[in-house]
Design a protein around this motif. Structure first.
Motif, mmCIF file in Angstrom:
data_model
loop_
_atom_site.group_PDB
_atom_site.id
_atom_site.type_symbol
_atom_site.label_atom_id
_atom_site.label_comp_id
_atom_site.label_asym_id
_atom_site.label_seq_id
_atom_site.Cartn_x
_atom_site.Cartn_y
_atom_site.Cartn_z
ATOM 1 N N ASN A 149 -47.262 20.380 -18.710
ATOM 2 C CA ASN A 149 -45.869 20.690 -18.424
ATOM 3 C C ASN A 149 -45.591 20.509 -16.937
ATOM 4 O OD1 ASN A 149 -45.847 23.536 -20.726
ATOM 5 N ND2 ASN A 149 -45.766 21.363 -21.137
ATOM 6 N N VAL A 150 -44.306 20.391 -16.584
ATOM 7 C CA VAL A 150 -43.889 20.254 -15.184
ATOM 8 C C VAL A 150 -42.973 21.409 -14.838
ATOM 9 C CG1 VAL A 150 -42.718 18.789 -13.491
ATOM 10 C CG2 VAL A 150 -44.106 17.751 -15.296
ATOM 11 N N TRP A 151 -43.108 21.917 -13.611
ATOM 12 C CA TRP A 151 -42.422 23.150 -13.217
ATOM 13 C C TRP A 151 -41.752 23.012 -11.857
ATOM 14 C CZ3 TRP A 151 -40.618 27.476 -15.065
ATOM 15 C CH2 TRP A 151 -40.396 28.571 -14.241
ATOM 16 N N SER A 152 -40.559 23.637 -11.725
ATOM 17 C CA SER A 152 -39.858 23.724 -10.444
ATOM 18 C C SER A 152 -39.394 25.160 -10.236
ATOM 19 C CB SER A 152 -38.650 22.779 -10.411
ATOM 20 O OG SER A 152 -37.846 23.040 -9.268
ATOM 21 N N THR A 153 -40.010 25.876 -9.302
ATOM 22 C CA THR A 153 -39.617 27.255 -9.020
ATOM 23 C C THR A 153 -38.190 27.352 -8.495
ATOM 24 O OG1 THR A 153 -41.895 27.968 -8.653
ATOM 25 C CG2 THR A 153 -40.162 29.297 -7.646
ATOM 26 N N PRO A 154 -37.745 26.504 -7.538
ATOM 27 C CA PRO A 154 -36.358 26.630 -7.043
ATOM 28 C C PRO A 154 -35.314 26.498 -8.164
ATOM 29 C CG PRO A 154 -37.659 25.278 -5.551
ATOM 30 C CD PRO A 154 -38.509 25.505 -6.766
ATOM 31 N N ARG A 155 -35.502 25.547 -9.065
ATOM 32 C CA ARG A 155 -34.536 25.382 -10.154
ATOM 33 C C ARG A 155 -34.534 26.607 -11.082
ATOM 34 N NH1 ARG A 155 -35.535 19.047 -11.974
ATOM 35 N NH2 ARG A 155 -34.876 18.104 -9.995
ATOM 36 N N TYR A 156 -35.730 27.124 -11.335
ATOM 37 C CA TYR A 156 -35.861 28.312 -12.190
ATOM 38 C C TYR A 156 -35.148 29.513 -11.575
ATOM 39 C CZ TYR A 156 -38.321 32.440 -14.051
ATOM 40 O OH TYR A 156 -38.638 33.665 -14.570
ATOM 41 N N LEU A 157 -35.389 29.784 -10.301
ATOM 42 C CA LEU A 157 -34.801 30.957 -9.655
ATOM 43 C C LEU A 157 -33.280 30.862 -9.578
ATOM 44 C CD1 LEU A 157 -37.330 31.566 -6.723
ATOM 45 C CD2 LEU A 157 -37.042 32.931 -8.803
ATOM 46 N N THR A 158 -32.766 29.675 -9.504
ATOM 47 C CA THR A 158 -31.311 29.499 -9.483
ATOM 48 C C THR A 158 -30.706 29.726 -10.868
ATOM 49 O OG1 THR A 158 -31.442 27.907 -7.666
ATOM 50 C CG2 THR A 158 -29.448 27.845 -9.031
ATOM 51 N N ASN A 159 -31.434 29.334 -11.909
ATOM 52 C CA ASN A 159 -30.888 29.355 -13.265
ATOM 53 C C ASN A 159 -30.920 30.720 -13.927
ATOM 54 O OD1 ASN A 159 -29.961 27.850 -15.733
ATOM 55 N ND2 ASN A 159 -31.925 28.590 -16.513
ATOM 56 N N VAL A 160 -32.023 31.469 -13.783
ATOM 57 C CA VAL A 160 -32.232 32.689 -14.569
ATOM 58 C C VAL A 160 -31.108 33.715 -14.412
ATOM 59 C CG1 VAL A 160 -33.746 34.673 -14.929
ATOM 60 C CG2 VAL A 160 -34.719 32.398 -14.739
ATOM 61 N N PRO A 161 -30.652 34.044 -13.197
ATOM 62 C CA PRO A 161 -29.583 35.053 -13.092
ATOM 63 C C PRO A 161 -28.303 34.652 -13.808
ATOM 64 C CG PRO A 161 -30.638 34.705 -10.958
ATOM 65 C CD PRO A 161 -31.140 33.620 -11.866
ATOM 66 N N THR A 162 -27.996 33.367 -13.829
ATOM 67 C CA THR A 162 -26.773 32.934 -14.512
ATOM 68 C C THR A 162 -26.885 33.149 -16.023
ATOM 69 O OG1 THR A 162 -27.501 30.622 -14.813
ATOM 70 C CG2 THR A 162 -26.445 31.181 -12.729
ATOM 71 N N VAL A 163 -28.093 32.986 -16.554
ATOM 72 C CA VAL A 163 -28.313 33.202 -17.981
ATOM 73 C C VAL A 163 -28.087 34.665 -18.336
ATOM 74 C CG1 VAL A 163 -30.015 33.140 -19.846
ATOM 75 C CG2 VAL A 163 -29.919 31.268 -18.169
ATOM 76 N N PHE A 164 -28.687 35.569 -17.563
ATOM 77 C CA PHE A 164 -28.584 36.987 -17.901
ATOM 78 C C PHE A 164 -27.186 37.543 -17.629
ATOM 79 C CE2 PHE A 164 -33.126 36.656 -18.206
ATOM 80 C CZ PHE A 164 -33.406 37.518 -19.253
#
Length: 402
Positions: free
Chosen positions: A179-194
């Motif tokens: 798998n491939v991972w990007s921490t910056p993209r993840y940290l930006t996305n998660v709060p918007t989901v919740f």
């Protein structure tokens, strides 16, 4: 009564499970224990067959504590996931036997009920926020009071925890996929989901999220801080737990509760985190933490320090382990939540059980012992199928925590 035989049964009804069956001299009274270690199943099977079972023959199955100490101290090479999973299988099977001999469900031997049912959480996952709202609603409609929420990360081809099947099973190939991972993209996305989930379902639904060891302490602190407005029950495994000082840094920056421990295999893995109250939930589980006997020790230590249980309950735990977990869950005073992903129909056929789900709770049932067994004829219909967990790399190719 003596142990007269024991055997290891490997079967893959939907995914691979390793089961230990212990047989006694008293009218064929038997006990079962889960010995599944995801991606390393054959290592535990060999440990049991070659090193443990020969030492069990002739022992008194009622001496659970003595047998636990014998297998732990007698191996000299203590702890580790293979050893502790093998010990857990024996320990769980002996509790099953003790309950059957007593004519009582195991939870009665642990002190009786501390609650009427075991609150469970399910997994709502989807690629997009809109799709995950539908998945959360499906769990709410089924009576769930707690839901773990995972979504895809924009720009990433795959994301941990996201699957079209609610029984997410990441061990998907004999040789590990990447798998491939990007921490910056993840940290930006998660709060918007919740933000969307909380707005849609209100304040009462308990929400959880699994980080899966992927952040540094300061990144985890940033995530926890950003999620505070949405009052999560926990963020799970925010950082790899080998460097436990990292949890102190997270605590300094956020009040979002922390859960950790699904890869822990002894009380020594959690002692500092519990004593210093650096976590809120311990997720160690029966099969990987030395069985009912040792997991009870972990939970008793946690109870003294305002830490609650939140046991792992993914697809790499068989219905035998789920039964054992429920008997412990319903008895301890500091129960928090129990993960429950369910099992495919073929697994239910291989492992007939008395535990059942109703309106957000699992119930262990009232059958003597664990209330679960293995149908060996059915198990034989599903031969061993090797499967490995994936590995993870950053976008530049660096190997990262999966």
């Amino acid at each position: 009564m003596k142990i007269v035989d024991a055997r290891v049964i490997i079967s893959s009804p939907g995914r691979t499970f390793v089961t230990l069956k212990i047989i006694t001299s008293d009218g064929g009274v038997t006990g079962v224990g889960d010995a599944t270690l995801n991606g390393r199943e054959l290592a535990v099977a060999a440990y049991l067959s070659e090193h443990v079972i020969p030492t069990l023959i002739g022992r008194d199955p009622a001496r659970i504590e003595d047998t636990w100490q014998y297998l732990y101290k007698g191996a000299y090479w203590r702890r580790g996931p293979v050893t502790m999973t093998a010990i857990a299988a024996v320990d769980t099977a002996l509790w099953d036997i003790k309950g059957k001999v007593a004519g009582l469900p195991v939870y009665q031997l642990l002190g009786g009920r501390s609650r009427e049912g075991v609150t469970v959480y399910g997994h709502a996952s989807a690629e997009t926020t809109e799709e995950v709202l539908t998945e959360v609603a499906r769990y709410v409609d089924r009576g769930y009071k707690a839901v773990r929420v995972q979504t895809g990360v924009p720009g990433m081809a795959s994301t941990y925890g996201v699957s079209p099947d609610e029984r997410y099973e990441p061990a998907d190939a004999a040789i590990p996929t990447e798998n491939v991972w990007s921490t910056p993209r993840y940290l930006t996305n998660v709060p918007t989901v919740f933000a969307r989930v909380r707005d849609e379902f209100g304040p009462d639904l308990r929400l959880l999220h699994d980080v899966h060891h992927r952040l540094t302490p300061i990144e985890a602190a940033r995530l926890g801080k950003s999620l505070e407005p949405y009052a999560l029950t926990w963020i799970e495994d925010p950082v790899p737990a080998e460097l436990q000082e990292g949890f102190r840094l997270i605590r300094q920056h956020t009040t979002t509760p922390i859960a950790v421990g699904e890869v822990f295999n002894s009380i020594w893995d959690c002692e500092t985190l519990i004593r210093e109250q650096l976590v809120d939930y311990i997720r160690a589980t029966v099969v990987h933490a030395g069985g009912i006997t040792h997991l009870r020790r972990i939970f008793d230590l946690a109870a003294l320090h305002h830490v609650r249980s939140g046991s792992h309950g993914a697809t790499d735990l068989s219905p035998v382990c789920m039964a054992a977990a429920l008997h412990l869950d319903i008895a301890i005073p500091n129960f928090g939540l129990q993960e429950y992903m369910g099992f495919p129909p073929e697994a239910d056929d291989v492992f007939p059980h008395s535990w059942h789900y109703a309106d957000g709770y699992l119930h262990p049932g009232e059958d003597p012992g664990l209330g679960v067994d293995i149908n060996e004829q059915e198990a034989a219909r599903y031969p061993y199928k090797p499967a490995s967990l994936p590995i993870n790399r950053l976008t530049d190719g660096t190997l990262h925590d999966w």
